[in-house]
Design a protein around this motif. Structure first.
Motif, mmCIF file in Angstrom:
data_model
loop_
_atom_site.group_PDB
_atom_site.id
_atom_site.type_symbol
_atom_site.label_atom_id
_atom_site.label_comp_id
_atom_site.label_asym_id
_atom_site.label_seq_id
_atom_site.Cartn_x
_atom_site.Cartn_y
_atom_site.Cartn_z
ATOM 1 N N UNK A 146 -1.077 -57.931 -20.719
ATOM 2 C CA UNK A 146 -1.176 -59.077 -19.812
ATOM 3 C C UNK A 146 -0.278 -58.865 -18.594
ATOM 4 N N UNK A 147 0.926 -58.354 -18.801
ATOM 5 C CA UNK A 147 1.810 -58.057 -17.674
ATOM 6 C C UNK A 147 1.213 -56.995 -16.757
ATOM 7 N N UNK A 148 0.567 -56.000 -17.342
ATOM 8 C CA UNK A 148 -0.073 -54.946 -16.550
ATOM 9 C C UNK A 148 -1.168 -55.539 -15.667
ATOM 10 N N UNK A 149 -1.993 -56.403 -16.235
ATOM 11 C CA UNK A 149 -3.066 -57.036 -15.462
ATOM 12 C C UNK A 149 -2.484 -57.882 -14.333
ATOM 13 N N UNK A 150 -1.445 -58.665 -14.648
ATOM 14 C CA UNK A 150 -0.828 -59.522 -13.637
ATOM 15 C C UNK A 150 -0.229 -58.708 -12.491
ATOM 16 N N UNK A 151 0.371 -57.564 -12.817
ATOM 17 C CA UNK A 151 0.985 -56.717 -11.785
ATOM 18 C C UNK A 151 -0.081 -55.975 -10.976
ATOM 19 N N UNK A 152 -1.000 -55.337 -11.673
ATOM 20 C CA UNK A 152 -2.003 -54.511 -10.982
ATOM 21 C C UNK A 152 -2.970 -55.346 -10.149
ATOM 22 N N UNK A 153 -3.075 -56.644 -10.435
ATOM 23 C CA UNK A 153 -3.926 -57.516 -9.620
ATOM 24 C C UNK A 153 -3.402 -57.628 -8.194
ATOM 25 N N UNK A 154 -2.149 -57.236 -7.983
ATOM 26 C CA UNK A 154 -1.564 -57.286 -6.643
ATOM 27 C C UNK A 154 -1.507 -55.913 -5.974
ATOM 28 N N UNK A 155 -1.955 -54.869 -6.675
ATOM 29 C CA UNK A 155 -1.978 -53.528 -6.081
ATOM 30 C C UNK A 155 -3.307 -53.382 -5.345
ATOM 31 N N UNK A 156 -3.406 -54.001 -4.192
ATOM 32 C CA UNK A 156 -4.679 -54.041 -3.464
ATOM 33 C C UNK A 156 -4.459 -53.659 -2.007
ATOM 34 N N UNK A 157 -4.080 -52.404 -1.791
ATOM 35 C CA UNK A 157 -3.755 -51.981 -0.434
ATOM 36 C C UNK A 157 -4.651 -50.855 0.078
#
Length: 222
Positions: free
Chosen positions: A162-173
């Motif tokens: 769940x933490x991975x999903x929450x973090x990677x959801x912001x890796x959008x560059x």
């Protein structure tokens, strides 16, 4: 690399706004603190927590700290319906058992006995790809219940995934479609995706590897 020949005249000008009166400024801060506090103490307030943001807006309107035009311009119809729809779908995944069903399907795809790192990398990569082409919050709200359901179905600790999903959801560059901020940055700076990928892709890879290894260290699946 930035394109120095972009036409700055094509950018929209920013109108200078008058300063907010001190009384209205203090009132906005107060309403914000009260609404945030209500979210923190939701277990005590119960269902009242869900209407506190609306009550806060009504207070700002009744005290004329904000005008109706300012409130409506900050709440676009598309954004409201998108968030509402995503939250409903996320709740439905959990309430109807669809989330658990999807979790079992994902487990079958991963194989009979996948390693914890494999599961984490799969969710990290899928989340990063999805958030590149759709809303960050939509990606997070859709994938979090699926990730949790997958772990619960397998008897794993869901916190790391769940933490991975929450973090990677912001890796959008990687692309302008990743977020409004990326779109503005790419347009204003005249950046070309073919040239920026040599910087953004290594960062994305490092971000995925670091968050997966960290999550596996502190919250291993098994």
């Amino acid at each position: 690399m930035p394109n120095d020949s972009y036409d700055a005249s094509k950018l929209k000008g920013v109108k200078k706004k008058e300063e907010i009166p001190k009384r209205d400024e203090n009132l906005i801060y107060l309403v914000f603190v009260v609404v945030m506090a209500s979210l923190l103490f939701g277990s005590v307030l119960g269902d009242i927590m869900y209407v506190m943001p609306a009550i806060g807006i009504l207070v700002l309107l009744l005290t004329k700290a904000m005008s109706v035009k300012e409130v409506t311009s900050a709440m676009t119809q598309d954004a409201v319906w998108m968030i509402a729809g995503v939250l409903v779908m996320a709740d439905a995944l959990g309430d109807t058992g669809a989330g658990e069903l999807i979790g079992n399907v994902i487990l079958k795809i991963l194989g009979g006995n996948p390693s914890g790192l494999t599961v984490m990398f799969v969710f990290a990569i899928v989340t990063t790809i999805m958030t590149t082409f759709m809303s960050n919050s939509a990606t997070r709200n859709v994938l979090v219940p699926i990730a949790a359901s997958t772990c619960v179905a397998a008897g794993w600790d869901p916190r790391g995934v769940v933490l991975i999903v929450a973090f990677c959801a912001n890796v959008a560059i990687a692309f302008p479609s990743g977020s409004p901020a990326c779109g503005i940055a790419y347009a204003a700076g005249g950046y070309r995706i073919t040239k920026t990928l040599k910087f953004t892709l290594p960062f994305i890879v490092l971000a995925i590897v670091s968050i997966v290894l960290s999550a596996n260290l502190f919250f291993p699946l098994m």
